[in-house]
Write a protein that holds these residues in place. Structure first.
Motif, PDB file in Angstrom:
ATOM      1  N   LYS A  45       1.080  -1.041  -0.035  1.00 23.71           N
ATOM      2  CA  LYS A  45       0.118   0.150   0.430  1.00 23.71           C
ATOM      3  C   LYS A  45       0.852   1.578   0.308  1.00 23.71           C
ATOM      4  O   LYS A  45       1.690   1.650   0.725  1.00 23.71           O
ATOM      5  CB  LYS A  45      -0.900   0.026   1.092  1.00 23.71           C
ATOM      6  N   VAL A  47       0.904   5.932   0.064  1.00 27.38           N
ATOM      7  CA  VAL A  47       0.677   7.118  -0.013  1.00 27.38           C
ATOM      8  C   VAL A  47       1.331   7.944  -1.139  1.00 27.38           C
ATOM      9  O   VAL A  47       2.769   8.388  -0.239  1.00 27.38           O
ATOM     10  CB  VAL A  47      -0.033   7.161   1.147  1.00 27.38           C
ATOM     11  N   GLN A  83      -6.574   2.282  -6.923  1.00 26.56           N
ATOM     12  CA  GLN A  83      -6.579   2.990  -6.798  1.00 26.56           C
ATOM     13  C   GLN A  83      -8.191   3.913  -5.959  1.00 26.56           C
ATOM     14  O   GLN A  83      -8.216   4.342  -7.183  1.00 26.56           O
ATOM     15  CB  GLN A  83      -5.750   4.874  -6.936  1.00 26.56           C
ATOM     16  N   TYR A 106      -6.129   9.338  -2.551  1.00 22.91           N
ATOM     17  CA  TYR A 106      -6.350   8.017  -1.304  1.00 22.91           C
ATOM     18  C   TYR A 106      -5.451   7.565  -2.051  1.00 22.91           C
ATOM     19  O   TYR A 106      -4.319   7.206  -3.111  1.00 22.91           O
ATOM     20  CB  TYR A 106      -7.247   7.661  -2.939  1.00 22.91           C
ATOM     21  N   PRO A 107      -4.849   5.880  -1.034  1.00 20.04           N
ATOM     22  CA  PRO A 107      -3.353   5.565  -1.375  1.00 20.04           C
ATOM     23  C   PRO A 107      -3.591   4.950  -2.718  1.00 20.04           C
ATOM     24  O   PRO A 107      -5.229   4.459  -2.784  1.00 20.04           O
ATOM     25  CB  PRO A 107      -3.693   4.880   0.476  1.00 20.04           C
ATOM     26  N   SER A 109      -3.327   1.006  -3.837  1.00 19.85           N
ATOM     27  CA  SER A 109      -2.593  -0.769  -3.338  1.00 19.85           C
ATOM     28  C   SER A 109      -2.122  -1.452  -4.145  1.00 19.85           C
ATOM     29  O   SER A 109      -3.053  -1.724  -6.409  1.00 19.85           O
ATOM     30  CB  SER A 109      -4.357  -0.867  -3.202  1.00 19.85           C
TER      31      SER A 109
ATOM     32  N   TYR B  38       6.488  10.303   1.329  1.00 17.50           N
ATOM     33  CA  TYR B  38       5.841   9.179   0.550  1.00 17.50           C
ATOM     34  C   TYR B  38       5.877   7.595   1.460  1.00 17.50           C
ATOM     35  O   TYR B  38       6.135   7.593   3.017  1.00 17.50           O
ATOM     36  CB  TYR B  38       7.041   8.252  -0.334  1.00 17.50           C
ATOM     37  N   THR B 135       5.605  -0.358   8.533  1.00 15.16           N
ATOM     38  CA  THR B 135       4.768   0.608   7.070  1.00 15.16           C
ATOM     39  C   THR B 135       6.238   1.847   6.939  1.00 15.16           C
ATOM     40  O   THR B 135       6.645   1.870   8.651  1.00 15.16           O
ATOM     41  CB  THR B 135       4.180   2.181   7.844  1.00 15.16           C
TER      42      THR B 135
END
Lengths: 132, 140
Positions: A45, A47, A83, A106-107, A109, B38, B135
């Protein structure tokens, strides 16, 4: 004559400053990620700010893909990039994927399905971020 | 002769103008890129996994969360049912950070303007069914 010399001098200085700035920005904002892939479906995932991005897949055997193009994958990789339920990319057995992020709220994927028929090599997911 | 001079003048001024404009646009673009963040999230699997990063110098924080809860847990005694061992090394094999069963790893990539390869070695020993998510927030 003096005017020309000063103008050419200005152009040269500007060019040097531009190149220097670019190098400084590149070295201070360049990120690269390499993640090992395992068998089965896995999700990465992300961003990301709006931009064009590129993903590549490699093996622990270095330039394996290039040296043995007919043996790219004894494993199979299915890649789907989504997305906000919108499919940005969908493909099978590719080495490089390019996609555009337009909506940065929106992230993104990335679903990667690795099906290893044999296990000759470890697969890696590689991605670069920043001022490339 | 005068005509040629005039044309040369114009050409040089146009080149200088373009360079100045490109320089200004480059600066604006650079400012926006420097402040970008990011985020990469990656599901961890059982066993040992080696994640590799190339990072510019700066302070970084990597985290591990439980996907089921989507929350970082700060319970130091039993943060996860799984046992975690995280080790961050640089390209000269120096250990930058080493932790056991913590959800956040903070480390510093030394240097002024260099890019270092960073190896994150994670050992996951499952004793439950939860999904662990690694993450990485990439921002200087």
């Amino acid at each position: 004559m003096k005017k020309y010399i000063s103008l050419i001098f200005f152009i040269l200085i500007a060019a040097v400053v531009m190149v220097g700035t670019k190098v400084a920005i590149r070295t201070s904002t360049m990120y690269c990620v390499s993640l090992p892939l395992s068998n089965g479906e896995q999700e990465v995932k992300l961003v990301l700010p709006a931009d064009n991005y590129n993903i590549s897949f490699s093996t622990n055997l270095g330039n394996f893909f290039i040296r043995y193009p007919d043996r790219i994958y004894k494993s199979y990789i299915n890649v789907k990039i989504k997305q906000n339920d919108k499919i940005l990319f969908s493909g099978k057995n590719i080495q490089n994927v390019s996609f555009d992020v337009v909506e940065e709220t929106y992230p993104v994927s990335i679903y990667i399905n690795v099906e290893k028929i044999e296990a000759p090599e470890n697969l890696f997911f590689n991605m670069n971020f920043g001022a490339w | 002769m005068v005509k040629i001079r005039k044309i040369t003048d114009i050409v040089l001024f146009v080149i200088a103008g373009f360079l100045l404009l490109a320089f200004l646009l480059g600066i604006i673009n650079a400012i926006s890129i420097v402040h970008r963040e990011y985020v990469v999230s990656y599901h961890l699997v059982e066993g040992n996994q080696k994640l590799k990063f190339w990072l510019p110098s700066g302070n970084y924080e990597f985290g591990i969360s439980n996907d089921a809860l989507n929350l970082k847990t700060y319970d130091s005694e039993k943060p996860y049912q799984s046992k975690l061992h995280i080790e961050v090394r640089d390209n000269e094999d120096r250990i930058l950070c080493q932790t056991n069963n913590t959800s956040i790893v903070a480390f510093n990539v030394p240097g002024w303007s260099s890019i270092r390869s960073i190896f994150v070695n994670i050992d996951v020993e499952y004793s439950g069914d939860e999904l662990l998510v690694f993450t990485a927030k990439l921002k200087k």
